[in-house]
Write a protein that holds these residues in place. Structure first.
Motif, PDB file in Angstrom:
ATOM      1  N   UNK A  73       0.819  -1.216   0.000  1.00  0.00           N
ATOM      2  CA  UNK A  73       0.000   0.000   0.000  1.00  0.00           C
ATOM      3  C   UNK A  73       0.857   1.271   0.000  1.00  0.00           C
ATOM      4  N   UNK A  74       2.138   1.146   0.360  1.00  0.00           N
ATOM      5  CA  UNK A  74       2.982   2.350   0.331  1.00  0.00           C
ATOM      6  C   UNK A  74       3.569   2.607  -1.059  1.00  0.00           C
ATOM      7  N   UNK A  75       3.268   1.774  -2.050  1.00  0.00           N
ATOM      8  CA  UNK A  75       3.744   2.020  -3.423  1.00  0.00           C
ATOM      9  C   UNK A  75       3.033   3.251  -4.000  1.00  0.00           C
ATOM     10  N   UNK A  78       0.218   5.269  -9.053  1.00  0.00           N
ATOM     11  CA  UNK A  78       0.250   4.813 -10.464  1.00  0.00           C
ATOM     12  C   UNK A  78       0.638   3.349 -10.549  1.00  0.00           C
ATOM     13  N   UNK A  79       1.565   2.918  -9.681  1.00  0.00           N
ATOM     14  CA  UNK A  79       1.993   1.509  -9.718  1.00  0.00           C
ATOM     15  C   UNK A  79       0.830   0.615  -9.308  1.00  0.00           C
ATOM     16  N   UNK A  80       0.143   1.009  -8.232  1.00  0.00           N
ATOM     17  CA  UNK A  80      -0.982   0.180  -7.778  1.00  0.00           C
ATOM     18  C   UNK A  80      -2.087   0.159  -8.834  1.00  0.00           C
ATOM     19  N   UNK A  81      -2.276   1.301  -9.517  1.00  0.00           N
ATOM     20  CA  UNK A  81      -3.359   1.385 -10.510  1.00  0.00           C
ATOM     21  C   UNK A  81      -3.109   0.508 -11.741  1.00  0.00           C
ATOM     22  N   UNK A  82      -1.868   0.027 -11.905  1.00  0.00           N
ATOM     23  CA  UNK A  82      -1.607  -0.905 -13.020  1.00  0.00           C
ATOM     24  C   UNK A  82      -2.481  -2.153 -12.879  1.00  0.00           C
ATOM     25  N   UNK A 142      -6.383 -14.500 -10.848  1.00  0.00           N
ATOM     26  CA  UNK A 142      -5.810 -13.455  -9.986  1.00  0.00           C
ATOM     27  C   UNK A 142      -4.798 -12.621 -10.759  1.00  0.00           C
ATOM     28  N   UNK A 143      -4.538 -11.451 -10.250  1.00  0.00           N
ATOM     29  CA  UNK A 143      -3.421 -10.640 -10.753  1.00  0.00           C
ATOM     30  C   UNK A 143      -2.545 -10.307  -9.550  1.00  0.00           C
ATOM     31  N   UNK A 144      -1.244 -10.160  -9.769  1.00  0.00           N
ATOM     32  CA  UNK A 144      -0.325  -9.933  -8.637  1.00  0.00           C
ATOM     33  C   UNK A 144       0.653  -8.819  -8.949  1.00  0.00           C
ATOM     34  N   UNK A 145       0.955  -7.978  -7.968  1.00  0.00           N
ATOM     35  CA  UNK A 145       1.973  -6.940  -8.173  1.00  0.00           C
ATOM     36  C   UNK A 145       3.371  -7.542  -8.049  1.00  0.00           C
ATOM     37  N   UNK A 146       4.322  -6.801  -8.544  1.00  0.00           N
ATOM     38  CA  UNK A 146       5.704  -7.265  -8.492  1.00  0.00           C
ATOM     39  C   UNK A 146       6.334  -6.800  -7.170  1.00  0.00           C
TER      40      UNK A 146
END
Ligand SMILES: O=C(O)CCC(=O)C(=O)O
Ligand SMILES: [Fe+2]
Length: 333
Positions: A73-75, A78-82, A142-146
């Motif tokens: 959540x501290x990203x 824009x990164x989270x919105x990907x 699912x989708x996952x962040x890096x």
């Protein structure tokens, strides 16, 4: 007392949320199981909310998931919105602050979240598991962040919470005077969605239409909720319209029923309205896991909950279509 008699004498004007100790959940002695099921039955008929202790999800599993959530959540936004959840067929991924609205009378929820469903840890991240083939309108990977460790720590919590949920289903069945295995063939595919939530603090005068999560009921059979210790935010509404604090108590989880159980039981089990507002001045995190019956299962009222005086209150629909409809209403505004 029959279920319908119990429903008639329910204490729906509750002022406290009961605590149920699960230390004996693995003890097969019928008397022990019956006693536990009785406590659950009373709580489900009165208010549909209870705390559990000795729930079996380790402090380490919780702490590791919490660290990952904080990092994620501290990203930058824009990164989270990907991974914006409205880009996926079933709202998997990220929802930004104010992008969801749980209360139709509200104008947006003051939290951000990330949602995913079942997947095996050793699968390719985001692969569609064979057990997901009957998901119908809820199909979607699912989708996952890096973010290193994020997927693993969240899936570990997911497996632990699903394990707890699988142990609770036989108790709910007993509480409904059904065979303990009644839900077994309806919960083969872990139709459980997990959401990690971050509530920024709300300071000064708060617009009641924009709180952490607006007044709502949950969609599935029951929710297993971890809430951050030390921050009072969650409240449950009784039938007098009073908001009762669900104070976070160390070592407990909250179990609350959702609409699928209200439908299975023709409202004998309560799916109770709740909300959360974070006025603590600190960031608040919580982890709900919503456990429903498999998405292709019809939500038909069980026989003991229907009578001439209490005819079926809901149209029969599949679990998946119901969850999808509620997700669309929450995120599609
Ligand atoms: O964060 C909380 O305490 C409650 C969350 C909730 O009610 C939900 O996600 O449905
Ligand atoms: Fe909820």
């Amino acid at each position: 007392m029959s279920l319908l008699e119990a429903a008639r004498s329910a204490n729906t004007a509750f002022s406290e949320i009961p605590i149920i100790d699960l230390k004996d959940i693995g003890d097969p002695t019928p008397d022990v199981q019956r006693a536990l099921a009785k406590q659950i039955r009373d709580a489900c008929i009165d208010l549909g909310f209870f705390y559990v202790t000795n729930h079996g999800i380790s402090e380490e599993t919780i702490a590791t998931a919490l660290e990952s959530m904080k990092t994620y959540f501290s990203l930058p936004l824009e990164t989270k919105m990907e991974l914006d959840n409205t880009k996926t067929p079933n709202f998997k991924g990220y929802n930004a602050v104010l992008s969801s609205n749980n209360d139709p009378a509200g104008t947006g929820d003051m939290h951000e979240g990330f949602e995913f469903g079942w997947e095996a840890l050793d699968d390719t991240p985001g692969a569609l598991d064979a057990c997901r083939m009957n998901d119908g309108s809820m199909a979607g990977a699912n989708v996952w962040p890096d973010v290193p460790g994020f997927r693993k720590s969240l899936l570990n919590y997911y497996y632990a919470a699903v394990g707890l949920g699988k142990n609770l289903f036989p108790l709910f069945a007993r509480a409904l005077d059904l065979a303990p295995d009644f839900f077994d063939d309806k919960t083969r595919n872990s139709a459980a969605l997990m959401r990690v939530l971050h509530y920024p603090p709300q300071r000064g005068p708060v617009d009641e239409r924009v709180i952490g999560i607006g007044a709502h009921t949950d969609f599935e059979c029951f929710t297993i909720l971890w809430q951050q210790p030390g921050i009072q935010a969650l409240q449950v509404r009784n039938t007098n319209g009073e908001w009762i604090d669900a104070t976070p108590t160390p070592g407990t989880l909250v179990i609350n029923l959702g609409d699928q159980f209200a439908r299975w039981t023709n409202d004998v089990f309560k799916s109770t309205v709740h909300r959360a507002a974070n006025r603590s001045g600190e960031r608040r995190y919580s982890i709900p896991l919503f456990f429903g019956t498999d998405y292709d299962v019809l939500l038909e009222p069980i026989a003991g909950c229907v009578s001439d005086e209490r005819p079926p209150r809901y149209e029969v629909t599949t679990a998946g279509d119901y969850v999808k409809m509620r997700l669309q209403a929450t995120y599609g505004h």
